[in-house]
Write an enzyme that holds these catalytic residues in place. Structure first.
Site, PDB file in Angstrom:
ATOM      1  N   GLU B  59       0.812  -1.224   0.000  1.00  0.00           N
ATOM      2  CA  GLU B  59       0.000   0.000   0.000  1.00  0.00           C
ATOM      3  C   GLU B  59       0.841   1.268   0.000  1.00  0.00           C
ATOM      4  O   GLU B  59       0.478   2.267  -0.633  1.00  0.00           O
ATOM      5  CB  GLU B  59      -0.977   0.009   1.178  1.00  0.00           C
ATOM      6  CG  GLU B  59      -2.230  -0.841   0.960  1.00  0.00           C
ATOM      7  CD  GLU B  59      -2.014  -2.310   1.273  1.00  0.00           C
ATOM      8  OE1 GLU B  59      -0.890  -2.673   1.701  1.00  0.00           O
ATOM      9  OE2 GLU B  59      -2.962  -3.102   1.097  1.00  0.00           O
ATOM     10  N   HIS B 128     -11.496  -4.958   9.206  1.00  0.00           N
ATOM     11  CA  HIS B 128     -12.091  -4.862   7.869  1.00  0.00           C
ATOM     12  C   HIS B 128     -13.433  -4.128   7.907  1.00  0.00           C
ATOM     13  O   HIS B 128     -14.252  -4.308   7.011  1.00  0.00           O
ATOM     14  CB  HIS B 128     -12.321  -6.253   7.266  1.00  0.00           C
ATOM     15  CG  HIS B 128     -11.076  -6.906   6.723  1.00  0.00           C
ATOM     16  ND1 HIS B 128     -10.059  -7.321   7.518  1.00  0.00           N
ATOM     17  CD2 HIS B 128     -10.709  -7.206   5.450  1.00  0.00           C
ATOM     18  CE1 HIS B 128      -9.103  -7.873   6.769  1.00  0.00           C
ATOM     19  NE2 HIS B 128      -9.467  -7.803   5.511  1.00  0.00           N
TER      20      HIS B 128
END
Lengths: 339, 338
Positions: B59, B128
């Protein structure tokens, strides 16, 4: 390819200009106390590496670097008065006084800017290279960083992507043997094992090489080869350029009102390694290259002296310009938050 | 009008932008296959792998690559699969994307769109399911959009891609697959413009993202009880359309702010403070906030359901601003469990 004498003289001039610029930044702390606050990090000792690398670029290529960044735009042709004014935080600065010493940028000359976060610029250099790859004009991006940056995840992530996508980027690691005060062998597994830091290239299946960053012709040749490889679509190279920074990591830090100064180099201040530091000064790449050019008949002593005189006059003008440039209006900063 | 989903509307808007401007490209993890929510599915067939670029699970690097590419003339649309993973890219986003224009004295701009999605409700657990938009709203230089409807997601994405600044679009996983009506031609939605989705004289409800349909649901139930609620979706959090909110509160005198992020330090606090100052003389009740409790999100269905603010809590907050008893006769929504 051996550079012709004209190129060699140009490289020497650029090295001298960087050295004289950094000397004037350093002298500002004593000549004009309070004019520079915050952080400056000098590139003295790395001139050959910087100038040799930039000499391998052609128009359309780009460079991106870290907070130790004064040398690159000088070598790329940026106006030293605007650079000095930026370091002084003045309106006439190349970034209007909003960036400062650690955030120089000169987009018109292909200098994409710098980051004061270690290794943050490495993926950004890869991104510029991705744009170059899609443009398809053969442009290459030089991404400069220090040995400390190779301990960051962003370095490893970026080398993986760059090799995987065969990006036209050259990763130039200036290894100055210190992360502020900590010696490289105390924080780098390769160094601790007695191996060069360029060993890291193997993990990403790209060429890695370690060179004498004090020899501008060696640097130029090595970087030019890597640039040619990148232009040809064969992907990135990691170059470990060994340099010895001749000043401390950065100036002292103190609250407003307390004068700042440049402390002794860490080799001496922390480790008491006086001889190590003296040896580094004896190997100073600027007089070393000067002696070589004189010895080989490229320059006379007088000509070399004239180059220094010109650079000193240029940097005096830069200091004068910067001191006379006004400070920005505080409220004007709000105009620059969004494009 | 066409029936579509929020997910498909975003995919269609991406394809349109890529067709209109060859500088636009998509990168992210699994984007050529469409990603876990199918948003980018099919784009690679039309635009090829160079413009629909699968990336490693890196990322920080892919955010930095998007920034470097944006600074060099491209218009990247970066997908960070879950907003929870944005932590790995925050240095790039907050320390460079947001500041490059400023630090360079205006030389650089970063026309980057970072799409990501948050929100709970899928038993996906503490890593999440988060709603982290307030972190982003705290960084000058970033713009933040958080649409609740398909038409706005498509319209805001078009504007975000055209914008010269870094824009983060925070989508919501529970909104992706509802069937919605959108016009045949979706017009760009200007950044910084709220949508008034329902007008009522009694209470103003400002709801974000997944809580917008919940607020509309609550408004329906309250209307059956004679309470008329205005529902405003800010759509953009930075820059925030405070004028629309303040104008409504000056009419209703009451404000409820509903978001799924935890209450503490949430964007609701900012909206409350700003509105409280601008509409102080018009307020007839304390500003109410409906938000999640200050805790990570559990996987256990019972615990997650209890965590998530929904229509009943919005209904109760509206009633509190009116000084009414909770759970009174006529309110058709079940009382929320404590």
């Amino acid at each position: 390819m051996t550079l012709d004498t004209g190129h060699q003289i140009t490289m020497y001039r650029q090295m001298v200009r960087i050295r004289e610029f950094e000397e004037r930044v350093k002298r500002t702390f004593t000549d004009h106390p309070g004019v520079i606050r915050g952080h400056t990090h000098l590139a003295d000792g790395a001139e050959a590496s910087i100038v040799g690398s930039i000499a391998a670029m052609r128009p359309g290529d780009q460079a991106i670097a870290t907070y130790r960044c004064h040398g690159y735009p000088i070598a790329l042709g940026s106006d030293t008065s605007a650079l000095m004014a930026e370091i002084y935080g003045r309106v006439g600065g190349i970034c209007g006084g909003y960036g400062g010493s650690m955030h120089l940028a000169d987009i018109a000359r292909g200098f994409l800017g710098t980051s004061a976060i270690v290794a943050q610029n490495i993926p950004q250099g890869a991104g510029a290279a991705y744009a170059a790859q899609l443009r398809g004009r053969g442009d290459v991006v030089l991404t400069f960083f220090g040995d400390g940056a190779t301990k960051q995840g962003a370095f490893h992530e970026s080398l993986n992507v760059a090799a995987l996508w065969r990006l036209p980027v050259v990763f130039i690691m200036e290894n100055n043997s210190f992360s502020v005060t900590v010696r490289t062998e105390e924080e780098d597994a390769n160094a601790a094992a007695g191996e060069p830091l360029a060993t890291k290239a193997k993990a990403y299946s790209m060429p890695g090489t370690t060179i004498d960053g004090g020899d501008p012709l060696v640097v130029q040749q090595t970087v030019a080869d890597a640039v040619a490889r990148a232009r040809a679509g064969d992907g990135p190279t990691l170059i470990e350029s060994l340099v010895y920074r001749l000043s401390a990591h950065g100036n002292s830090i103190a609250p407003p009102g307390v004068p700042l100064h440049y402390p002794e180099h860490e080799a001496v201040a922390i480790y008491g390694a006086v001889e190590e530091y003296e040896a580094a000064k004896r190997g100073d790449p600027v007089p070393r290259f000067r002696a070589r050019l004189i010895e080989s008949g490229v320059l006379t002593g007088d000509q070399a002296g004239a180059i220094v005189d010109e650079a000193q006059a240029e940097m005096q003008a830069a200091v004068d310009f910067a001191l006379n440039s006004p400070l920005p209006e505080p409220a004007a900063a709000l105009n620059h938050v969004y494009a | 009008m066409t029936r579509t989903t929020y997910a498909r509307a975003i995919g269609t808007a991406l394809a349109t932008a890529m067709r209109d401007d060859e500088r636009v490209f998509v990168l992210g993890e699994d984007v050529s296959a469409g990603g876990p929510f199918t948003i980018t599915r099919g784009l690679v067939d039309e635009f090829g792998k160079d413009r629909v670029r699968d990336t490693p699970i890196s990322e920080a690097a892919i955010c930095g690559i998007a920034i470097g590419a944006a600074q060099s003339g491209l218009r990247p649309v970066l997908e960070i699969m879950y907003i929870d993973f944005l932590t790995l890219a925050l240095d790039q986003l907050a320390n460079m994307a947001a500041k490059a224009h400023f630090m360079s004295g205006g030389q650089l701009s970063v026309p980057l769109v970072l799409r990501t999605q948050g929100g709970a409700g899928q038993r996906a657990g503490a890593q999440h399911s988060q709603s982290l938009e307030s972190w982003l709203c705290h960084v000058p230089g970033l713009k933040v959009v958080m649409p609740s409807r398909a038409v706005d997601a498509a319209g805001l994405l078009a504007s975000a891609i055209a914008d010269p600044n870094p824009v983060v679009m925070v989508e919501n996983k529970t909104l992706y697959f509802r069937s919605e009506e959108v016009p045949d031609t979706v017009e760009p939605v200007p950044l910084g413009q709220a949508a008034v989705l329902r007008t009522g004289r009694d209470v103003t409800v400002v709801a974000l993202s997944g809580l917008v349909p919940e607020a509309l649901h609550a408004a329906d139930a309250l209307a059956a009880d004679g309470i008329e609620v205005t529902v405003i979706d800010p759509r953009t959090l930075v820059p925030l359309d405070l004028d629309t909110i303040v104008a409504s509160v000056r009419r209703t005198g009451r404000l409820v702010i509903a978001h799924e992020a935890v209450r503490d330090g949430g964007i609701g606090a900012e909206i409350a403070a700003a509105t409280g100052r601008a509409a102080f003389d018009h307020l007839d009740a304390p500003i109410e906030r409906v938000a999640a409790p200050f805790e990570p999100i559990a996987v256990s269905p019972v615990a997650e359901d209890a965590y998530l603010p929904r229509a009943p809590q919005i209904r109760d907050a509206v009633l509190r601003t009116l000084g009414r008893e909770l759970n009174r006769e006529g309110c058709r929504l079940p009382r929320p469990t404590a």
